[in-house]
Design a protein around this motif. Structure first.
Motif, mmCIF file in Angstrom:
data_model
loop_
_atom_site.group_PDB
_atom_site.id
_atom_site.type_symbol
_atom_site.label_atom_id
_atom_site.label_comp_id
_atom_site.label_asym_id
_atom_site.label_seq_id
_atom_site.Cartn_x
_atom_site.Cartn_y
_atom_site.Cartn_z
ATOM 1 N N THR A 56 0.824 -1.208 0.000
ATOM 2 C CA THR A 56 0.000 0.000 0.000
ATOM 3 C C THR A 56 0.860 1.260 0.000
ATOM 4 N N ASP A 57 2.184 1.084 0.114
ATOM 5 C CA ASP A 57 3.114 2.208 -0.064
ATOM 6 C C ASP A 57 3.272 2.396 -1.567
ATOM 7 N N PHE A 58 2.318 3.061 -2.179
ATOM 8 C CA PHE A 58 2.122 3.050 -3.629
ATOM 9 C C PHE A 58 3.224 3.766 -4.393
ATOM 10 N N THR A 59 3.705 3.097 -5.456
ATOM 11 C CA THR A 59 4.569 3.735 -6.449
ATOM 12 C C THR A 59 3.988 3.440 -7.819
ATOM 13 N N MET A 60 4.146 4.365 -8.745
ATOM 14 C CA MET A 60 3.574 4.183 -10.069
ATOM 15 C C MET A 60 4.202 2.995 -10.797
ATOM 16 N N ASP A 61 5.523 2.782 -10.615
ATOM 17 C CA ASP A 61 6.195 1.672 -11.285
ATOM 18 C C ASP A 61 5.770 0.311 -10.732
ATOM 19 N N LYS A 99 -17.515 14.178 -6.563
ATOM 20 C CA LYS A 99 -17.712 15.578 -6.205
ATOM 21 C C LYS A 99 -16.582 16.426 -6.803
ATOM 22 N N LEU A 100 -16.814 17.740 -6.881
ATOM 23 C CA LEU A 100 -15.819 18.635 -7.449
ATOM 24 C C LEU A 100 -14.518 18.559 -6.659
ATOM 25 N N ASN A 101 -13.403 18.529 -7.386
ATOM 26 C CA ASN A 101 -12.060 18.505 -6.817
ATOM 27 C C ASN A 101 -11.737 17.221 -6.042
ATOM 28 N N SER A 102 -12.580 16.214 -6.172
ATOM 29 C CA SER A 102 -12.308 14.942 -5.519
ATOM 30 C C SER A 102 -11.269 14.150 -6.313
ATOM 31 N N ARG A 103 -10.523 13.278 -5.593
ATOM 32 C CA ARG A 103 -9.635 12.348 -6.293
ATOM 33 C C ARG A 103 -10.413 11.139 -6.809
ATOM 34 N N LEU A 104 -11.659 11.013 -6.378
ATOM 35 C CA LEU A 104 -12.491 9.874 -6.739
ATOM 36 C C LEU A 104 -13.507 10.302 -7.793
ATOM 37 N N GLN A 105 -13.003 10.542 -9.002
ATOM 38 C CA GLN A 105 -13.893 10.941 -10.084
ATOM 39 C C GLN A 105 -14.717 9.740 -10.572
ATOM 40 N N GLY A 106 -15.728 10.016 -11.372
ATOM 41 C CA GLY A 106 -16.592 8.944 -11.845
ATOM 42 C C GLY A 106 -15.834 7.873 -12.593
ATOM 43 N N HIS A 107 -14.826 8.290 -13.357
ATOM 44 C CA HIS A 107 -13.927 7.356 -14.018
ATOM 45 C C HIS A 107 -12.520 7.637 -13.503
ATOM 46 N N PRO A 108 -11.763 6.593 -13.172
ATOM 47 C CA PRO A 108 -10.439 6.805 -12.560
ATOM 48 C C PRO A 108 -9.515 7.633 -13.455
ATOM 49 N N THR A 109 -8.771 8.498 -12.827
ATOM 50 C CA THR A 109 -7.765 9.300 -13.525
ATOM 51 C C THR A 109 -6.479 9.272 -12.700
ATOM 52 N N THR A 110 -5.409 9.753 -13.300
ATOM 53 C CA THR A 110 -4.122 9.704 -12.607
ATOM 54 C C THR A 110 -3.671 11.062 -12.080
ATOM 55 N N HIS A 111 -4.151 12.160 -12.672
ATOM 56 C CA HIS A 111 -3.585 13.449 -12.275
ATOM 57 C C HIS A 111 -4.005 13.865 -10.868
ATOM 58 N N GLU A 112 -5.052 13.209 -10.310
ATOM 59 C CA GLU A 112 -5.412 13.504 -8.923
ATOM 60 C C GLU A 112 -4.497 12.777 -7.934
ATOM 61 N N GLY A 113 -3.726 11.803 -8.434
ATOM 62 C CA GLY A 113 -2.760 11.120 -7.584
ATOM 63 C C GLY A 113 -3.369 10.151 -6.585
ATOM 64 N N LEU A 114 -4.462 9.501 -6.946
ATOM 65 C CA LEU A 114 -5.069 8.537 -6.025
ATOM 66 C C LEU A 114 -4.227 7.265 -5.992
ATOM 67 N N PRO A 115 -3.718 6.860 -4.814
ATOM 68 C CA PRO A 115 -2.903 5.649 -4.724
ATOM 69 C C PRO A 115 -3.655 4.422 -5.243
ATOM 70 N N GLY A 116 -2.982 3.615 -6.032
ATOM 71 C CA GLY A 116 -3.574 2.403 -6.586
ATOM 72 C C GLY A 116 -3.981 2.529 -8.034
ATOM 73 N N VAL A 117 -4.136 3.778 -8.518
ATOM 74 C CA VAL A 117 -4.604 4.018 -9.880
ATOM 75 C C VAL A 117 -3.399 4.382 -10.763
ATOM 76 N N ARG A 118 -3.198 3.632 -11.840
ATOM 77 C CA ARG A 118 -2.026 3.859 -12.704
ATOM 78 C C ARG A 118 -2.387 4.343 -14.094
ATOM 79 N N ILE A 119 -3.660 4.241 -14.492
ATOM 80 C CA ILE A 119 -4.079 4.769 -15.792
ATOM 81 C C ILE A 119 -5.471 5.380 -15.665
ATOM 82 N N ALA A 120 -5.774 6.310 -16.560
ATOM 83 C CA ALA A 120 -7.142 6.786 -16.697
ATOM 84 C C ALA A 120 -7.901 5.766 -17.547
ATOM 85 N N SER A 121 -9.133 5.458 -17.144
ATOM 86 C CA SER A 121 -9.847 4.418 -17.875
ATOM 87 C C SER A 121 -11.312 4.781 -18.104
ATOM 88 N N GLY A 122 -11.514 6.007 -18.550
ATOM 89 C CA GLY A 122 -12.865 6.396 -18.938
ATOM 90 C C GLY A 122 -13.253 5.847 -20.287
#
Length: 285
Positions: A56-61, A99-122
């Motif tokens: 859970t000590d997340f790294t992108m690699d 919600k606005l400015n949330s890291r938990l958008q409807g479809h996952p994205t990476t620019h919010e920096g949510l640990p565990g998410v490595r690609i946007a997949s909308g």
């Protein structure tokens, strides 16, 4: 190793809690995709609480760790809840879903920096290609960890998936376990009515994959299937599991219907769902 390594009884409790999170998240904002999320919950919980090796000590690699990519990103509620319950971020953050400015958008994205998410997949159809690239990178790095990816069955109507399906066996990407959520439903109706997927086992076998089928809503059957899939890696073929799931699993009025693909429950429906998704000790956010 897996940081949780839960027993089947513990996995069932975790799955019930994740399903409670899903219906509460989509109800709170009156939007989101509960049907596929509920159907895939047992698979996500199996991966993150028993099968995958990760930190859970997340790294992108993610060097030295198993990786997971969600291709059908609209079922983000189940992934967000699973990541939070697994320890990637505080479960209280689930209250910010969509919600606005949330890291938990409807479809996952990476620019919010949510640990565990490595690609946007909308956009559908891209996850398998990404997973193949990550699997090949692991080979180049002499990293013997595995790469997992989940696709929806309706998503298989996307052409890019079949280009990737041809590529992986040709290049012997045998450190990849792809999975398909075969619930038979998509946003406009059944997959049989809309796209006509045909015999998926025969199609992937013809492309050169090692193909398995499993009940995606039964831990007693799903966990051995995932272990069998792991054992099938490293033998020159990519592995794919066709997971039979039921859309809306766990909430009776949602089960088996495409109508809950992207509809949130109202107040009364939420209460009914929560009654059906009982846990020993509710730990709602």
């Amino acid at each position: 190793m897996n940081p949780h390594n839960q027993s089947i009884d513990e996995l069932k409790q975790t799955a019930a809690q994740v399903r409670r999170d899903i219906v509460r998240m989509v109800h709170a904002v009156n939007s989101g995709h509960p049907g596929g999320s509920l159907g895939c919950t047992d698979f996500f919980v199996s991966l993150y609480f028993s099968v995958m090796n990760y930190s859970t000590d997340f790294t992108m690699d993610g060097k030295g760790e198993d990786l997971f990519f969600l291709s059908n990103g609209h079922i983000s509620p189940v992934w967000y809840s699973t990541l939070a319950r697994a320890g990637f971020f505080d479960v209280k953050e689930l209250s910010t879903f969509r919600k606005l400015n949330s890291r938990l958008q409807g479809h996952p994205t990476t620019h919010e920096g949510l640990p565990g998410v490595r690609i946007a997949s909308g956009s559908l159809g891209q996850g398998l290609s990404v997973a193949i690239g990550a699997a090949q990178a692991k080979k180049l790095n002499n990293d013997d960890s595995l790469v997992y990816v989940l696709m929806g069955d309706g998503e298989l109507e996307e052409g890019q998936i079949w280009e990737a399906a041809m590529y992986a066996p040709h290049h012997k990407v045998d450190n990849l376990i792809a999975t398909v959520d075969r619930n038979g439903q998509q946003i406009d109706g059944s997959t049989a009515e809309v796209g006509g997927l045909g015999d998926l086992r025969a199609k992937f076998e013809a492309f050169g994959w090692h193909v398995m089928e499993a009940d995606g809503n039964n831990f007693e059957l799903l966990l051995p299937a995932l272990e069998e899939a792991k054992a099938a890696t490293g033998k020159g073929k990519p592995v794919i599991i066709l997971l039979d799931t039921e859309m809306g699993f766990g909430v009776d009025y949602m089960m088996g219907s495409h109508k809950w693909h992207g509809v949130a429950p109202n107040d009364e429906q939420l209460e009914i769902a929560l009654q059906q998704l009982a846990v020993n000790t509710a730990a709602d956010y």
